[in-house]
Design a protein around this motif. Structure first.
Motif, PDB file in Angstrom:
ATOM      1  N   LEU A   1       0.837  -1.199   0.000  1.00 55.02           N
ATOM      2  CA  LEU A   1       0.000   0.000   0.000  1.00 55.02           C
ATOM      3  C   LEU A   1       0.870   1.247   0.000  1.00 55.02           C
ATOM      4  N   HIS A   2       0.377   2.292  -0.644  1.00 53.65           N
ATOM      5  CA  HIS A   2       1.079   3.580  -0.639  1.00 53.65           C
ATOM      6  C   HIS A   2       0.612   4.387   0.560  1.00 53.65           C
ATOM      7  N   GLN A   3       1.554   5.035   1.223  1.00 55.81           N
ATOM      8  CA  GLN A   3       1.230   5.834   2.402  1.00 55.81           C
ATOM      9  C   GLN A   3       0.188   6.901   2.096  1.00 55.81           C
ATOM     10  N   ASP A   4       0.294   7.504   0.904  1.00 58.17           N
ATOM     11  CA  ASP A   4      -0.667   8.551   0.533  1.00 58.17           C
ATOM     12  C   ASP A   4      -2.074   7.992   0.366  1.00 58.17           C
ATOM     13  N   ALA A   5      -2.164   6.743  -0.073  1.00 60.73           N
ATOM     14  CA  ALA A   5      -3.492   6.127  -0.251  1.00 60.73           C
ATOM     15  C   ALA A   5      -4.190   5.977   1.096  1.00 60.73           C
ATOM     16  N   ILE A   6      -3.440   5.549   2.120  1.00 60.96           N
ATOM     17  CA  ILE A   6      -4.030   5.435   3.457  1.00 60.96           C
ATOM     18  C   ILE A   6      -4.460   6.797   3.963  1.00 60.96           C
ATOM     19  N   ASN A   7      -3.632   7.806   3.744  1.00 63.21           N
ATOM     20  CA  ASN A   7      -3.952   9.160   4.199  1.00 63.21           C
ATOM     21  C   ASN A   7      -5.169   9.722   3.475  1.00 63.21           C
TER      22      ASN A   7
ATOM     23  N   TYR B   1      -2.157   3.019 -10.567  1.00 58.21           N
ATOM     24  CA  TYR B   1      -0.952   2.486 -11.214  1.00 58.21           C
ATOM     25  C   TYR B   1       0.307   3.164 -10.696  1.00 58.21           C
ATOM     26  N   ASN B   2       0.301   4.505 -10.648  1.00 59.95           N
ATOM     27  CA  ASN B   2       1.502   5.231 -10.229  1.00 59.95           C
ATOM     28  C   ASN B   2       1.893   4.884  -8.792  1.00 59.95           C
ATOM     29  N   ARG B   3       0.926   4.792  -7.935  1.00 55.84           N
ATOM     30  CA  ARG B   3       1.224   4.460  -6.539  1.00 55.84           C
ATOM     31  C   ARG B   3       1.748   3.031  -6.411  1.00 55.84           C
ATOM     32  N   LEU B   4       1.202   2.126  -7.195  1.00 55.92           N
ATOM     33  CA  LEU B   4       1.690   0.751  -7.163  1.00 55.92           C
ATOM     34  C   LEU B   4       3.124   0.680  -7.670  1.00 55.92           C
TER      35      LEU B   4
END
Length: 673
Positions: free
Chosen positions: A592-598, A649-652
């Motif tokens: 998981l991307h930290q920004d996604a959780i935020n 896609y970019n976060r992955l």
């Protein structure tokens, strides 16, 4: 236009987890696990708010006190059971053929807790008892209250009073003498209790007796407060070295008061039987409503006690005045009279209230179809789930439901299952079901199944499924559960649990942004995903069926469990084209991307280190001011929303620059060729 641009640029953030909840208060908010089946009602976002007439309105915050839980029951000499023990979870499903003894377990619990809907009867004695006319039902309870008031104003706890049989476990035994037309009940607490020399249990002693022991033995202790005196006496005599398993009768003077207090903390047991008619005045309808009244009265115990005391004081005052007047008129008669106040029993309080249900256009409920009448049960479960989740109660509720599938369409059965999950996960409830329905059974978790069968001598057995394949196969044979798989499946993708399915589907969706011809896990009829860990019956059935068809298997497991490497080696050694591997990162949440959780939950949780679910749970619990830290399983369900709604896609690619995840799907695609 500005709003549209914002929505497009923050699609993941705007497609946040929406949580269904009926708004009842505007002062605070509540949160549900997104994976958990939700109750009907208004929609609340991650901030615990919803839109109403263009305004943001707060939802009610969830605050739960977790009360005593029923852990185990032992049933002896009761109907078909000579001696049987059954363990319980938050959700427990008792399955088996007709007339095998499923309902007997629920009715034994009803006798233990209430002895009302089902009453103990002399004919309930096991026919092979050989003259033994005593029925014994013993229940173990966990999650004991940290503090409680037993026989004095001072707080104490069950461990300090030596009223536990093991750590955090209370054992209560009820015996019924069925040699009498009306069986007599004897209640005992079985505990590892000090056997002090030449003394009865301190719990049976009055304060004056305890003070005498303190003085006679020169014990350093205050002379007031029974719990404090008992504690110091036990310390003086090294009670820890004198522990013996004892049966402490609650009929004695001291323990009787303790038992009356302890009962307030026991779960409320509500039995819903399958063989009731459904008129609005009948028990099937009235029992849920009566149970609601019973719960409400239990919550108002302090107010009721205050009312009774007020009535008692005023009544005794009038009685004394009358008595004084009588002395002047007839001293002899007055001498023989003593004012005595008798408060109403709990049963009389319950009998003061009733609820009738009116149907549309005045049609009596008993004239509606059987399915409609039974759906009252569904409505009650959903209403009860909402109500229990809002209450801060010291007492849990055990909902025991016989054959809830009776008269229900399969769609309604799914609603029932969701309601059961919701009740069981509310924190203040346990759910016990009986069923012989294959459709209902296969939707339930393996660990919740208790299988009632017979041994070679015809005696009933209760077997736990868990991961015991032999027991599971017996369940399938007994209930006739059939696999439900897509036709033409070639590859079975096996993961640990439901959240891993969400993660893989999310990664697959992200990669499709740049690789539109990649295999589509959700739409490809040749691929089937199955969670193997802690799964439900139908997944086990599907997997066993697909194994027999020799389908190729793709396994991917987290890298945080050492024993998974053994499974990986075994699968790769098959030589049938199957493949298994471990994630390069510690666990799936590390992708998981930290920004996604935020974006979804507005907490900063870095995802490079181990223990992402635990650290997220701690951070989010602190942000939301939960009374305790969220458990890892709940954290994973919350994070499954981040996979679905905020990964792209970019976060992955930032989290997996070397293309490990893409390699998984390339391998699956190769298996399909």
């Amino acid at each position: 236009m500005q709003q549209s641009e914002e929505s497009n640029s923050h699609a993941g953030k705007r497609r946040m987890a929406l949580i269904r909840h009926k708004i009842t208060d505007t002062s605070d908010y509540r949160e549900y696990s997104p994976w958990m089946p939700q109750s009907s009602g208004e929609l609340c976002d991650r901030r615990g708010e919803r839109r109403e007439f263009g305004l943001r309105v707060k939802c009610l915050r969830l605050k739960i006190f977790i009360g005593m839980k029923l852990k185990k029951v032992r049933i002896q000499n009761f109907r078909c059971y000579e001696d049987i023990t059954i363990e319980f979870d938050a959700l427990t499903t008792i399955v088996g053929k007709n007339d095998i003894g499923k309902s007997t377990i629920l009715e034994a619990l009803e006798i233990f807790f209430n002895n009302e809907t089902v009453k103990i009867d002399p004919t309930d004695v096991n026919i092979h008892s050989e003259g033994n006319k005593e029925v014994t039902i013993t229940c173990d309870f966990t999650n004991l209250p940290e503090t409680l008031v037993l026989d004095a104003d001072a707080e104490t706890n069950l461990a300090e009073e030596y009223l536990v049989i093991a750590n955090d476990m209370l054992r209560v035994q009820k015996q019924f003498d069925c040699s009498k037309a009306k069986p007599a009940e004897t209640v005992t607490i079985i505990a590892n209790h000090p056997n002090l020399p030449d003394m009865e249990s301190l719990l049976t002693m009055k304060d004056s007796e305890l003070r005498r022991i303190v003085r006679d033995n020169a014990i350093d202790s205050p002379l007031n407060g029974n719990p404090v005196m008992r504690k110091n006496i036990w310390i003086h005599f090294n009670a820890q070295d004198l522990l013996e398993e004892q049966e402490l009768s609650v009929a004695l003077a001291g323990t009787k008061d303790i038992w009356s207090q302890l009962q307030k903390y026991l779960p409320t047991y509500a039995l819903f039987q399958s063989d009731r008619s459904s008129k609005d005045s009948d028990d099937e309808v009235q029992d849920p409503m009566k149970n609601a009244i019973k719960e409400a009265l239990k919550q108002a115990e302090e107010q009721i006690a205050a009312i009774q005391q007020k009535v008692k004081d005023e009544a005794e005052k009038i009685a004394r005045e009358t008595h004084e007047a009588l002395k002047k008129i007839s001293p002899e008669l007055a001498h023989d009279l003593t004012p005595k106040f008798t408060p109403p029993t709990a049963a009389k309080w319950n009998g003061l209230f009733s609820i009738n249900m009116a149907t549309d256009e005045g049609i009596p409920l008993n004239k509606r179809g059987s399915g409609v009448r039974r759906m009252i049960l569904v409505s009650f479960f959903k209403a009860a789930a909402d109500r229990r989740a809002k209450e801060d109660s010291r007492s849990d509720v055990i909902y025991a439901i016989e054959e809830p599938e009776t008269g229900q369409h399969p769609n309604n059965q799914k609603i029932l299952i969701d309601s059961f999950y919701e009740l069981a996960n509310s924190g203040n409830s346990q759910v016990i079901l009986t069923t012989h329905s294959p459709n209902l059974s296969k939707e339930l978790p393996l660990e919740s199944i208790r299988f009632v069968t017979r041994d070679n001598d015809g005696k009933p057995l209760v077997l736990a499924c868990a991961q015991d394949n032999d027991v599971i196969e017996k369940v399938f044979d007994a209930l006739g559960i059939l696999p439900d798989v897509k036709p033409h499946v070639k590859v079975v993708v096996c993961v640990e649990g439901p959240t891993d399915i969400v993660a893989l589907q999310s990664f697959n969706r992200c990669l499709h942004e740049h690789y539109p011809n990649m295999v589509n896990l959700e739409d490809d009829p040749h691929v089937m995903m199955i969670p193997l860990g802690g799964s439900i019956l139908k997944y086990w059935a599907d997997y066993q069926y697909l194994r027999k068809l020799n389908c190729i298997e793709f396994h991917i497991y987290d890298n945080d469990v050492a024993k998974y490497q053994e499974t990986v080696n075994l699968i790769n050694a098959r030589g049938d084209g199957s493949w298994a591997g471990l994630t390069q990162k510690r666990e799936i949440e590390n992708y998981l991307h930290q920004d996604a959780i935020n974006d979804i939950y507005e907490v900063n949780v870095e995802t490079d280190s181990d223990g992402v679910p635990a650290r997220f749970g701690a951070a989010y619990s602190a942000k939301m001011h939960f009374d305790g830290r969220m458990k890892d399983n709940s954290s994973k369900r919350y994070l499954s929303v981040v996979f679905r709604e905020a990964m792209n896609y970019n976060r992955l690619m930032e989290r997996d620059p070397n293309g490990e995840v893409k390699g998984w799907f390339d391998r699956i695609e190769g298996m399909l060729r």
